[in-house]
Design a protein around this motif. Structure first.
Motif, PDB file in Angstrom:
ATOM      1  N   ALA A 123       9.706   0.126   3.497  1.00  0.00           N
ATOM      2  CA  ALA A 123       8.683  -0.684   2.807  1.00  0.00           C
ATOM      3  C   ALA A 123       9.356  -1.673   1.849  1.00  0.00           C
ATOM      4  O   ALA A 123       8.858  -2.782   1.640  1.00  0.00           O
ATOM      5  N   THR A 151      10.134  -5.175   3.209  1.00  0.00           N
ATOM      6  CA  THR A 151       9.049  -6.144   3.459  1.00  0.00           C
ATOM      7  C   THR A 151       8.879  -7.102   2.275  1.00  0.00           C
ATOM      8  O   THR A 151       8.239  -8.131   2.405  1.00  0.00           O
ATOM      9  N   PRO A 193      10.464  -9.805   0.043  1.00  0.00           N
ATOM     10  CA  PRO A 193      11.663 -10.663   0.036  1.00  0.00           C
ATOM     11  C   PRO A 193      12.499 -10.460  -1.225  1.00  0.00           C
ATOM     12  O   PRO A 193      13.728 -10.451  -1.160  1.00  0.00           O
ATOM     13  N   HIS A 200       3.571  -6.884  -7.678  1.00  0.00           N
ATOM     14  CA  HIS A 200       2.764  -6.460  -6.532  1.00  0.00           C
ATOM     15  C   HIS A 200       1.861  -5.295  -6.926  1.00  0.00           C
ATOM     16  O   HIS A 200       0.703  -5.237  -6.524  1.00  0.00           O
ATOM     17  N   LEU A 244      -7.688  -3.444  -5.418  1.00  0.00           N
ATOM     18  CA  LEU A 244      -8.441  -2.178  -5.341  1.00  0.00           C
ATOM     19  C   LEU A 244      -9.684  -2.246  -6.230  1.00  0.00           C
ATOM     20  O   LEU A 244     -10.749  -1.747  -5.860  1.00  0.00           O
ATOM     21  N   HIS A 280      -1.310  -9.681   4.729  1.00  0.00           N
ATOM     22  CA  HIS A 280      -0.211  -8.739   4.967  1.00  0.00           C
ATOM     23  C   HIS A 280       0.333  -8.849   6.390  1.00  0.00           C
ATOM     24  O   HIS A 280       1.548  -8.779   6.588  1.00  0.00           O
ATOM     25  N   ARG A 340       2.879 -11.235   6.814  1.00  0.00           N
ATOM     26  CA  ARG A 340       4.195 -10.843   6.268  1.00  0.00           C
ATOM     27  C   ARG A 340       4.845  -9.707   7.050  1.00  0.00           C
ATOM     28  O   ARG A 340       5.805  -9.102   6.592  1.00  0.00           O
ATOM     29  N   VAL A 391       0.106   4.387   2.827  1.00  0.00           N
ATOM     30  CA  VAL A 391      -0.556   4.465   1.514  1.00  0.00           C
ATOM     31  C   VAL A 391      -1.573   5.625   1.512  1.00  0.00           C
ATOM     32  O   VAL A 391      -1.661   6.373   0.540  1.00  0.00           O
ATOM     33  N   LEU A 423      -9.481   0.468   5.157  1.00  0.00           N
ATOM     34  CA  LEU A 423      -8.484  -0.622   5.164  1.00  0.00           C
ATOM     35  C   LEU A 423      -7.656  -0.571   6.447  1.00  0.00           C
ATOM     36  O   LEU A 423      -7.417  -1.593   7.084  1.00  0.00           O
TER      37      LEU A 423
END
Ligand code: HEM
Length: 166
Positions: free
Chosen positions: A53, A56, A58, A77, A85, A109, A112, A122, A153
């Protein structure tokens, strides 16, 4: 829309009592003095369990868990997630709007390279995160309700992934 405590919302699958459990826990997780810390704890947990994770992001690429923990951009983030949320929790009763909000997160997302597989991670860490942050205030219903919400989600994201491939 829900009619009583036992009626599931047809679009989210969440019952009234589950929505209340999410809202009650959120009022503690989102307290201004804990907000940043709660978000950071969620992602430190994610990075500890799934180091891929880290790649992901940068700004974190090639960093160790320890380095990410100290990185000045680490809370950014985490705070974005907390705000997103908050918008979901505010709209639990309006499934149509909730799904639209989630779609926006999904699309940004997927662009990305983060998809339903990563969002599923999650859902796996959320029960322990709730235990850690809410301590004695945490209930089994809060944990299962959050997992249900986050699975919305994952489902929306899977749908968007199919659309992207089509
Ligand atoms: C509950 C789950 C999550 C929520 C609500 C969420 C929300 C957000 C928001 C609101 C942003 C900034 C605005 C945007 O581009 O949409 C963002 C950025 C980002 N998210 Fe998430 N996120 C979640 C999970 C994840 C996961 C699991 C990963 C990776 C495994 C991830 C990776 C990223 C990356 C790489 C960025 C860009 C960061 C940057 O360039 O500064 N997110 N996220």
């Amino acid at each position: 829309m829900t009619e009583n405590n036992n009626t599931k919302d047809p679009d989210t699958g969440l019952k009234e009592e589950e929505m209340i459990a999410v809202e009650d826990s959120w009022s503690m997780l989102y307290r201004k003095e804990h907000r940043k810390e709660s978000g950071v704890k969620l992602f430190v947990r994610l990075f500890a369990l799934y180091s891929s994770a880290i790649e992901t992001f940068p700004q974190f690429r090639g960093s160790s868990l320890e380095e990410v923990g100290k990185h000045p951009k680490n809370p950014a983030h985490a705070m974005s997630v907390m705000y997103a949320l908050a918008s979901y929790v505010d709209n639990l009763e309006d499934a149509e709007l909730l799904v639209e909000l989630v779609k926006k997160t999904s699309i940004s997302h997927i662009e990305r390279g983060v998809g339903s597989r990563e969002f599923k991670w999650v859902t796996e860490i959320v029960p322990d995160w709730l235990d850690e942050t809410l301590e004695d205030e945490c209930t089994a219903l809060m944990k299962s309700s959050w997992v249900k919400l986050l699975n919305v989600l994952v489902a929306v994201m899977s749908g968007e992934e199919q659309n992207t491939k089509a």
